[in-house]
Design an enzyme around this catalytic site. Structure first.
Site, PDB file in Angstrom:
ATOM      1  N   LEU A  87      23.483  26.282 -17.491  1.00  7.70           N
ATOM      2  CA  LEU A  87      24.580  26.710 -18.313  1.00  7.70           C
ATOM      3  C   LEU A  87      25.293  27.703 -17.707  1.00  7.70           C
ATOM      4  O   LEU A  87      24.977  28.306 -16.458  1.00  7.70           O
ATOM      5  CB  LEU A  87      23.682  27.458 -19.481  1.00  7.70           C
ATOM      6  CG  LEU A  87      22.781  26.377 -20.430  1.00  7.70           C
ATOM      7  CD1 LEU A  87      21.907  27.022 -21.147  1.00  7.70           C
ATOM      8  CD2 LEU A  87      23.913  25.547 -21.055  1.00  7.70           C
ATOM      9  N   PRO A  88      26.429  28.289 -18.268  1.00  7.15           N
ATOM     10  CA  PRO A  88      27.394  28.980 -17.667  1.00  7.15           C
ATOM     11  C   PRO A  88      26.971  30.454 -17.403  1.00  7.15           C
ATOM     12  O   PRO A  88      27.414  31.082 -16.171  1.00  7.15           O
ATOM     13  CB  PRO A  88      28.520  29.085 -18.432  1.00  7.15           C
ATOM     14  CG  PRO A  88      28.381  27.878 -19.356  1.00  7.15           C
ATOM     15  CD  PRO A  88      27.038  27.584 -19.585  1.00  7.15           C
TER      16      PRO A  88
ATOM     17  N   THR B 291      22.957  29.784 -12.667  1.00  6.66           N
ATOM     18  CA  THR B 291      23.026  31.147 -11.943  1.00  6.66           C
ATOM     19  C   THR B 291      22.894  31.992 -12.962  1.00  6.66           C
ATOM     20  O   THR B 291      23.684  32.393 -13.647  1.00  6.66           O
ATOM     21  CB  THR B 291      24.101  31.288 -11.130  1.00  6.66           C
ATOM     22  OG1 THR B 291      24.410  29.931 -10.272  1.00  6.66           O
ATOM     23  CG2 THR B 291      24.478  32.476 -10.492  1.00  6.66           C
TER      24      THR B 291
ATOM     25  N   LYS C 268      19.937  32.839  -5.060  1.00  6.84           N
ATOM     26  CA  LYS C 268      21.092  32.280  -5.092  1.00  6.84           C
ATOM     27  C   LYS C 268      22.273  33.381  -5.252  1.00  6.84           C
ATOM     28  O   LYS C 268      23.348  33.228  -4.951  1.00  6.84           O
ATOM     29  CB  LYS C 268      21.124  31.519  -6.526  1.00  6.84           C
ATOM     30  CG  LYS C 268      22.402  30.868  -6.951  1.00  6.84           C
ATOM     31  CD  LYS C 268      23.028  29.880  -5.875  1.00  6.84           C
ATOM     32  CE  LYS C 268      24.649  29.636  -6.260  1.00  6.84           C
ATOM     33  NZ  LYS C 268      24.827  29.016  -7.692  1.00  6.84           N
TER      34      LYS C 268
ATOM     35  N   LYS D  20      31.858  36.161 -12.717  1.00  3.89           N
ATOM     36  CA  LYS D  20      30.579  36.313 -13.368  1.00  3.89           C
ATOM     37  C   LYS D  20      29.435  36.306 -12.238  1.00  3.89           C
ATOM     38  O   LYS D  20      28.597  37.201 -12.506  1.00  3.89           O
ATOM     39  CB  LYS D  20      30.639  35.130 -14.356  1.00  3.89           C
ATOM     40  CG  LYS D  20      28.897  35.246 -14.974  1.00  3.89           C
ATOM     41  CD  LYS D  20      27.838  34.416 -14.311  1.00  3.89           C
ATOM     42  CE  LYS D  20      28.256  32.815 -14.289  1.00  3.89           C
ATOM     43  NZ  LYS D  20      26.987  32.168 -13.822  1.00  3.89           N
TER      44      LYS D  20
END
Length: 327
Positions: A84-85, A115, A192, A261
């Site tokens: 998901l974003p 992420t 990450k 983001k």
């Protein structure tokens, strides 16, 4: 960045390990679409959900099952994956009414490959502890090309036994040699974010160096070859920047809004553990300036344009003297 091709294993006719036959997957965007196709090709039965049902058409035609809510996905699956974003999306899908926690059976497993940040998964673990819910964070690198080819690099945080139990699932989506158990819960997220932070920093530094050298009269390709031959070489200089230099491709497959983001999450993580990150904060601000100028959907490498516009030259090996205006 490109990824080699990979044929997921096992084949569709190979028996799967007990408890891994049905995979729930929520999030069928640029990354999730490729990941699910490889899971399906490897023989896993998919139960899927996305905010856009049309994104599931190909998977449904190949035998996947649609579920109308995250809870329904979880209820019909042995393990649930989210891709998901943002952390907010992850938390909503996992914990809101009708979310994953509402559907997971006792002892069920949730793997977040987004992420995101450790705090969200921690809240899910706490809420599901009484039912023995297993949680892993397993974000990926490799972009949409790696997702499509089944050659993602996967960084997994969680208990070693869970990682090994789910390894056939991970190997269907990633390069077996680059599926790394990087530590306990939250370590996957941290690794990450640090990889992203360093890559974005390489981009900004490379843009500054190439722009300065070209403006000083050095041939662009001569300068790049000199950098490659020097101790200052990096994978970005040697490979990744070529998409811009050779093709004018700023990688719209990953929007700059998502890059901003990720940079924000990285800087927030550093602050939360007490590390001063002045340089990383500056990289974040440069990215946000590029987003404001070129739009949310511009590619993740678009900050290079800030420097091209400043010197009035597009950094192209074929035509390094092309004026920026109208290019």
């Amino acid at each position: 960045m490109t990824a080699p091709t990979h044929t997921p294993a096992p084949s569709i006719n190979t028996p799967l390990l007990p408890g891994l036959a049905r995979i729930g997957f929520i999030g069928l965007g640029n990354m999730g679409s490729g990941m699910t196709r490889n899971l399906q090709a490897a023989g896993f039965q998919l139960v899927i959900n996305d905010v856009r049902r049309e994104s599931a058409a190909e998977l449904l035609a190949s035998g996947a099952e649609w579920a109308d809510s995250p809870a329904a996905v979880a209820a019909g699956s042995d393990v649930v994956i989210t891709m998901l974003p943002t952390p907010k999306h992850v938390e909503t899908v996992a914990m809101a009414p009708g979310g994953i926690l509402d559907g997971l059976a006792e002892g069920g497993t949730w793997v977040d490959m987004s992420t995101s940040v450790p705090e969200v998964a921690h809240r899910v673990r706490e809420a599901g502890a009484v039912r023995g819910i297993r949680v892993l964070d397993a974000p990926v690198s490799g972009m949409s090309v790696g997702a499509a080819n089944g050659m993602l690099q996967i960084f997994i945080g969680g208990e070693a036994a869970d990682v090994e139990r789910l390894r056939p699932m991970f190997e269907a989506m990633g390069d077996p040699d680059r599926i790394l158990h990087v530590g306990g819960h939250g370590a996957g997220y941290a690794v990450k974010l640090m990889i992203n932070q360093l890559w974005f920093s390489h981009l900004v530094a490379t843009a500054e160096v190439l722009s300065t050298g070209v403006k000083a009269g050095v041939d662009l390709e001569v300068l790049r070859k000199a950098l490659i031959a020097s101790p200052a070489n990096s994978n970005f200089v040697e490979n990744d920047v070529l998409s811009i230099l050779n093709h004018g491709d700023y990688d719209e497959g990953f929007a700059i809004a998502l890059a901003c983001k990720d940079l924000g999450l990285s800087v927030d993580l550093a602050r939360s553990v007490g590390v001063p990150v002045e340089f990383s904060s500056l990289v974040e601000q440069l990215y946000r300036r590029a987003k404001a100028l070129y739009g949310d959907k511009a590619g993740e490498m678009t900050p290079v344009k800030l420097y091209e516009d400043a010197i009035g030259v597009r950094l192209r090996t074929a035509a390094p003297d092309t004026a920026a205006e109208g290019a």
